[in-house]
Motif scaffolding. Structure first.
Motif, PDB file in Angstrom:
ATOM      1  N   UNK A   1      45.703  28.682  37.487  1.00 46.24           N
ATOM      2  CA  UNK A   1      46.691  29.326  36.616  1.00 46.24           C
ATOM      3  C   UNK A   1      47.301  30.571  37.260  1.00 46.24           C
ATOM      4  N   UNK A   2      47.845  30.420  38.479  1.00 47.32           N
ATOM      5  CA  UNK A   2      48.500  31.505  39.221  1.00 47.32           C
ATOM      6  C   UNK A   2      47.545  32.643  39.555  1.00 47.32           C
ATOM      7  N   UNK A   3      46.247  32.361  39.539  1.00 48.61           N
ATOM      8  CA  UNK A   3      45.244  33.341  39.934  1.00 48.61           C
ATOM      9  C   UNK A   3      44.510  32.759  41.131  1.00 48.61           C
ATOM     10  N   UNK A   4      44.445  33.520  42.177  1.00 42.84           N
ATOM     11  CA  UNK A   4      43.731  33.052  43.373  1.00 42.84           C
ATOM     12  C   UNK A   4      42.269  33.440  43.236  1.00 42.84           C
ATOM     13  N   UNK A   5      41.382  32.503  43.518  1.00 43.74           N
ATOM     14  CA  UNK A   5      39.942  32.732  43.406  1.00 43.74           C
ATOM     15  C   UNK A   5      39.327  32.583  44.799  1.00 43.74           C
ATOM     16  N   UNK A   6      38.609  33.619  45.225  1.00 47.47           N
ATOM     17  CA  UNK A   6      37.999  33.613  46.552  1.00 47.47           C
ATOM     18  C   UNK A   6      36.525  33.965  46.466  1.00 47.47           C
ATOM     19  N   UNK A   7      35.682  33.271  47.211  1.00 43.61           N
ATOM     20  CA  UNK A   7      34.283  33.695  47.274  1.00 43.61           C
ATOM     21  C   UNK A   7      34.191  34.980  48.112  1.00 43.61           C
ATOM     22  N   UNK A   8      33.219  35.799  47.815  1.00 41.93           N
ATOM     23  CA  UNK A   8      33.061  37.089  48.480  1.00 41.93           C
ATOM     24  C   UNK A   8      32.976  36.950  49.993  1.00 41.93           C
ATOM     25  N   UNK A   9      32.257  35.938  50.478  1.00 42.99           N
ATOM     26  CA  UNK A   9      32.101  35.796  51.931  1.00 42.99           C
ATOM     27  C   UNK A   9      33.419  35.502  52.634  1.00 42.99           C
ATOM     28  N   UNK A  10      34.413  35.004  51.904  1.00 42.24           N
ATOM     29  CA  UNK A  10      35.745  34.784  52.466  1.00 42.24           C
ATOM     30  C   UNK A  10      36.602  36.036  52.253  1.00 42.24           C
ATOM     31  N   UNK A  11      36.526  36.603  51.064  1.00 39.71           N
ATOM     32  CA  UNK A  11      37.377  37.735  50.694  1.00 39.71           C
ATOM     33  C   UNK A  11      37.152  38.950  51.581  1.00 39.71           C
ATOM     34  N   UNK A  12      35.908  39.205  51.970  1.00 35.69           N
ATOM     35  CA  UNK A  12      35.673  40.420  52.751  1.00 35.69           C
ATOM     36  C   UNK A  12      36.310  40.339  54.130  1.00 35.69           C
ATOM     37  N   UNK A  13      36.630  39.148  54.582  1.00 35.67           N
ATOM     38  CA  UNK A  13      37.272  38.966  55.886  1.00 35.67           C
ATOM     39  C   UNK A  13      38.791  39.066  55.798  1.00 35.67           C
ATOM     40  N   UNK A  14      39.327  39.018  54.586  1.00 35.40           N
ATOM     41  CA  UNK A  14      40.788  38.980  54.448  1.00 35.40           C
ATOM     42  C   UNK A  14      41.302  40.006  53.430  1.00 35.40           C
TER      43      UNK A  14
ATOM     44  N   UNK B   1      48.115  42.353  50.155  1.00 31.14           N
ATOM     45  CA  UNK B   1      49.498  41.883  50.241  1.00 31.14           C
ATOM     46  C   UNK B   1      49.830  40.926  49.093  1.00 31.14           C
ATOM     47  N   UNK B   2      48.895  40.057  48.739  1.00 27.39           N
ATOM     48  CA  UNK B   2      49.119  39.136  47.621  1.00 27.39           C
ATOM     49  C   UNK B   2      49.279  39.910  46.311  1.00 27.39           C
ATOM     50  N   UNK B   3      48.450  40.895  46.110  1.00 29.93           N
ATOM     51  CA  UNK B   3      48.534  41.708  44.888  1.00 29.93           C
ATOM     52  C   UNK B   3      49.858  42.467  44.856  1.00 29.93           C
ATOM     53  N   UNK B   4      50.301  42.967  46.019  1.00 31.56           N
ATOM     54  CA  UNK B   4      51.604  43.639  46.092  1.00 31.56           C
ATOM     55  C   UNK B   4      52.735  42.704  45.670  1.00 31.56           C
ATOM     56  N   UNK B   5      52.584  41.407  45.926  1.00 30.86           N
ATOM     57  CA  UNK B   5      53.593  40.427  45.530  1.00 30.86           C
ATOM     58  C   UNK B   5      53.466  40.044  44.056  1.00 30.86           C
ATOM     59  N   UNK B   6      52.500  40.621  43.354  1.00 33.19           N
ATOM     60  CA  UNK B   6      52.361  40.356  41.927  1.00 33.19           C
ATOM     61  C   UNK B   6      51.282  39.359  41.569  1.00 33.19           C
ATOM     62  N   UNK B   7      50.533  38.888  42.543  1.00 29.55           N
ATOM     63  CA  UNK B   7      49.485  37.905  42.279  1.00 29.55           C
ATOM     64  C   UNK B   7      48.192  38.591  41.838  1.00 29.55           C
ATOM     65  N   UNK B   8      47.336  37.823  41.207  1.00 28.98           N
ATOM     66  CA  UNK B   8      46.005  38.288  40.826  1.00 28.98           C
ATOM     67  C   UNK B   8      44.993  37.529  41.668  1.00 28.98           C
ATOM     68  N   UNK B   9      43.993  38.239  42.168  1.00 30.54           N
ATOM     69  CA  UNK B   9      42.954  37.629  42.995  1.00 30.54           C
ATOM     70  C   UNK B   9      41.593  37.960  42.389  1.00 30.54           C
ATOM     71  N   UNK B  10      40.800  36.913  42.146  1.00 30.83           N
ATOM     72  CA  UNK B  10      39.439  37.095  41.642  1.00 30.83           C
ATOM     73  C   UNK B  10      38.450  36.803  42.751  1.00 30.83           C
ATOM     74  N   UNK B  11      37.379  37.578  42.812  1.00 29.00           N
ATOM     75  CA  UNK B  11      36.340  37.416  43.820  1.00 29.00           C
ATOM     76  C   UNK B  11      35.078  36.908  43.120  1.00 29.00           C
TER      77      UNK B  11
END
Length: 96
Positions: free
Chosen positions: A7-20, A26-36
């Motif tokens: 639903x237009x929310x990006x979901x990332x596991x912590x082990x991936x998110x900490x690398x990016x 940048x995604x949040x700056x574009x208006x997206x929501x990211x959940x870890x």
């Protein structure tokens, strides 16, 4: 688990998110929501700030500049206002 979209929310596991982290910002700056997530459970989220949050920060920055200018005046440092301007303002509004 790899990154997924819900639903237009990006979901990332912590082990991936900490690398990016930079890409997440940048995604949040574009208006997206990211959940870890960790172990499939959401532990954190990043989303663009609300207008109220932005106004609060801008107001805080403006207040900080004002306080710094007052401190500069007290220390006798130049503030961008000339002595002549201050003297001209002294009687501004008085009846003539």
């Amino acid at each position: 688990m790899v990154a997924e979209e819900r639903d237009a929310v990006r979901v990332l596991p912590l082990n991936v998110a900490h690398k990016m982290f930079e890409q997440i910002v940048e995604q949040v700056e574009r208006g997206e929501t990211v959940l870890i997530t960790r172990g499939g459970r959401v532990i954190a989220g990043f989303s663009p700030p609300s207008e109220e949050q932005c106004a609060l920060i801008e107001g805080t920055e403006e207040a900080q500049r004002f306080l710094e200018e007052i401190a500069a005046l007290r220390e006798g440092r130049p503030t961008g206002v000339t002595r002549e301007e201050i003297l001209a303002w002294r009687h501004e509004g008085h009846r003539r």
